[in-house]
Design an enzyme around this catalytic site. Structure first.
Site, short mmCIF file in Angstrom:
data_model
loop_
_atom_site.label_atom_id
_atom_site.label_comp_id
_atom_site.label_asym_id
_atom_site.label_seq_id
_atom_site.Cartn_x
_atom_site.Cartn_y
_atom_site.Cartn_z
N PHE A 243 0.89 -1.24 0.05
CA PHE A 243 -0.02 -0.01 0.13
C PHE A 243 0.96 1.13 0.06
O PHE A 243 1.81 1.37 0.76
CB PHE A 243 -0.98 -0.08 1.37
CG PHE A 243 -1.83 1.28 1.09
CD1 PHE A 243 -3.21 1.29 1.13
CD2 PHE A 243 -1.07 2.64 1.83
CE1 PHE A 243 -3.95 2.31 1.30
CE2 PHE A 243 -1.89 3.55 1.88
CZ PHE A 243 -3.43 3.50 1.70
N GLU A 244 0.70 1.94 -1.22
CA GLU A 244 1.29 3.33 -0.97
C GLU A 244 0.53 4.36 -1.71
O GLU A 244 -0.19 4.30 -2.65
CB GLU A 244 2.86 3.35 -1.82
CG GLU A 244 3.90 2.40 -1.42
CD GLU A 244 5.12 2.90 -2.11
OE1 GLU A 244 4.99 2.76 -3.19
OE2 GLU A 244 6.15 2.83 -1.41
N ILE A 245 0.51 5.61 -1.13
CA ILE A 245 -0.02 6.81 -1.88
C ILE A 245 0.88 7.73 -1.55
O ILE A 245 1.44 8.24 -0.64
CB ILE A 245 -1.18 7.11 -0.87
CG1 ILE A 245 -2.56 6.21 -1.12
CG2 ILE A 245 -1.97 8.37 -1.91
CD1 ILE A 245 -3.73 6.45 -0.26
#
Ligand code: GDP
Ligand code: MN
Length: 346
Positions: A243-245
């Site tokens: 998960f990365e934003i």
């Protein structure tokens, strides 16, 4: 909630953040996924969850990356899973191939040592390539040249909570560089020389250290509950990067370019099993203002075997505060309390 228990707080509508309601203009961003044709079912699962909880309100495009061409079936079924635009991109050979300076013999020798240390995927060269691509190459793909923000999604992940605001707009309006949901300790034996190489790099470029960095978080030396050791100076606590934003301008900076090239030349993506998660985390922790890193406590998320499950009536399908549905000792892999201790809530 400095205890680091996501269950400890009732998360209200995005911590009071209102702009970016459905129907307003999109900003320059894409959801992106590196995925194999064989993972189609898992990708559809992830898409259904993210579309249901968030993207059907905003319609950000999906950009899929692969080292081989996507099948017609993959394209047809993923296209049908969203009303947003979908893009299918082949990774250029020169971004995926093992670099010329990596020795095949030395790689084979290294795999033996990694396997003795029970490092998962050590003998899978594609896994090493994947980690390298996610570390320093994905944002150089021509398809992303004019794109700034991304949300990384893997097949077979789950999203549990309705998110009613535009997270990309949140990033932009609040001047955030990076958003995460889960932080974990890593296996020290997968990255023995990552911190020593980093130390060499900092010695050559002390000017790259950000005055408001998170060095104390990276080098925290408290007794670790499970492996009970650091990786030669690095606590191993990292943002779990499935998960990365993020804001790709950070990865595109001269600082990160120089850092990645230094690591790439050192060879640890192949001779050890450096993950993109510790590489990204160390770079963010050293070269970025730590106040620009944000914990998305309100995004309910699971990648086996870990969860981020907030206490909110907007969430369905996960258990508030639960960190893992695996064996009990896995709870000790959570190092978010560390982040809160040194950095606060971000
Ligand atoms: P893990 O989460 O560390 O167990 O690793 P995964 O197997 O989930 O791989 C991470 C991400 O990279 C997933 O999105 C995979 O679909 C993707 N991936 C891994 N290896 C390859 C590969 O060789 N080719 C492609 N196209 N995608 C890959
Ligand atoms: Mn995965």
């Amino acid at each position: 909630d400095p205890s680091g228990e996501p269950g400890g707080i009732l998360v209200r509508a995005s911590d009071g953040y209102a702009p970016g309601i459905a129907g307003t203009e999109r900003i320059n961003a894409t959801i992106l996924a590196l995925v194999r044709n064989e993972e189609l079912e898992g990708m559809l699962q992830s898409m259904q969850d993210l579309e249901r909880t968030w993207n059907h309100k905003f319609n950000y495009p999906w950009t899929f990356f692969n080292d081989v061409p996507f099948s017609e079936e993959f394209k047809r079924k993923t296209r049908a899973a969203t009303k947003a635009e979908t893009r299918y991109e082949l990774i250029p050979k020169e971004h995926w191939d093992t670099p010329s300076w990596i020795s095949d013999d030395l790689y084979k020798e290294s795999v033996k040592i990694l396997e003795e240390n029970e490092i998962q995927y050590a003998d899978k060269i594609s896994y090493h390539k994947m980690c390298r691509w996610n570390s320093g190459l994905f944002y150089k793909h021509p398809a992303l040249e004019h794109v700034r923000y991304y949300w990384r999604v893997e097949p077979n992940v789950h999203f549990f909570c309705d998110i009613d605001y535009d997270v990309f707009r949140y990033m932009q309006d609040n001047n955030k560089t990076y958003g995460f949901t889960i932080t974990l300790y890593d296996a020290p034996k997968s990255i023995p020389t990552l911190w020593p190489e980093t130390a060499k790099f900092i010695a050559q470029h002390p000017e790259y250290l950000h005055p408001n960095n998170a060095m104390a978080w990276l080098t925290d030396a408290q007794r670790r509950p499970v492996h009970n050791e650091q990786a030669n100076g690095y606590s191993t606590c990292h943002f779990w990067s499935n998960f990365e934003i993020g804001d790709m301008d950070f990865w595109r900076s001269q600082t990160y370019e120089d850092y990645f090239n230094h690591l790439d030349r050192a060879g640890g993506f192949f001779y050890e099993r450096w993950g993109d998660a510790p590489v990204h985390s160390i770079a963010l922790g050293l070269f970025e203002d730590r106040s620009k890193i944000h914990w998305f406590r309100d995004i309910g998320y699971q990648h086996i075997p870990f969860f981020n499950c907030p206490n909110s009536d907007k969430c369905k399908g996960c258990i508030t505060g639960r960190f893992t549905d695996g064996e009990a000792w896995l709870n000790k892999e959570d190092c978010r309390p560390n982040w809160f201790k040194y950095v606060g809530m971000g």
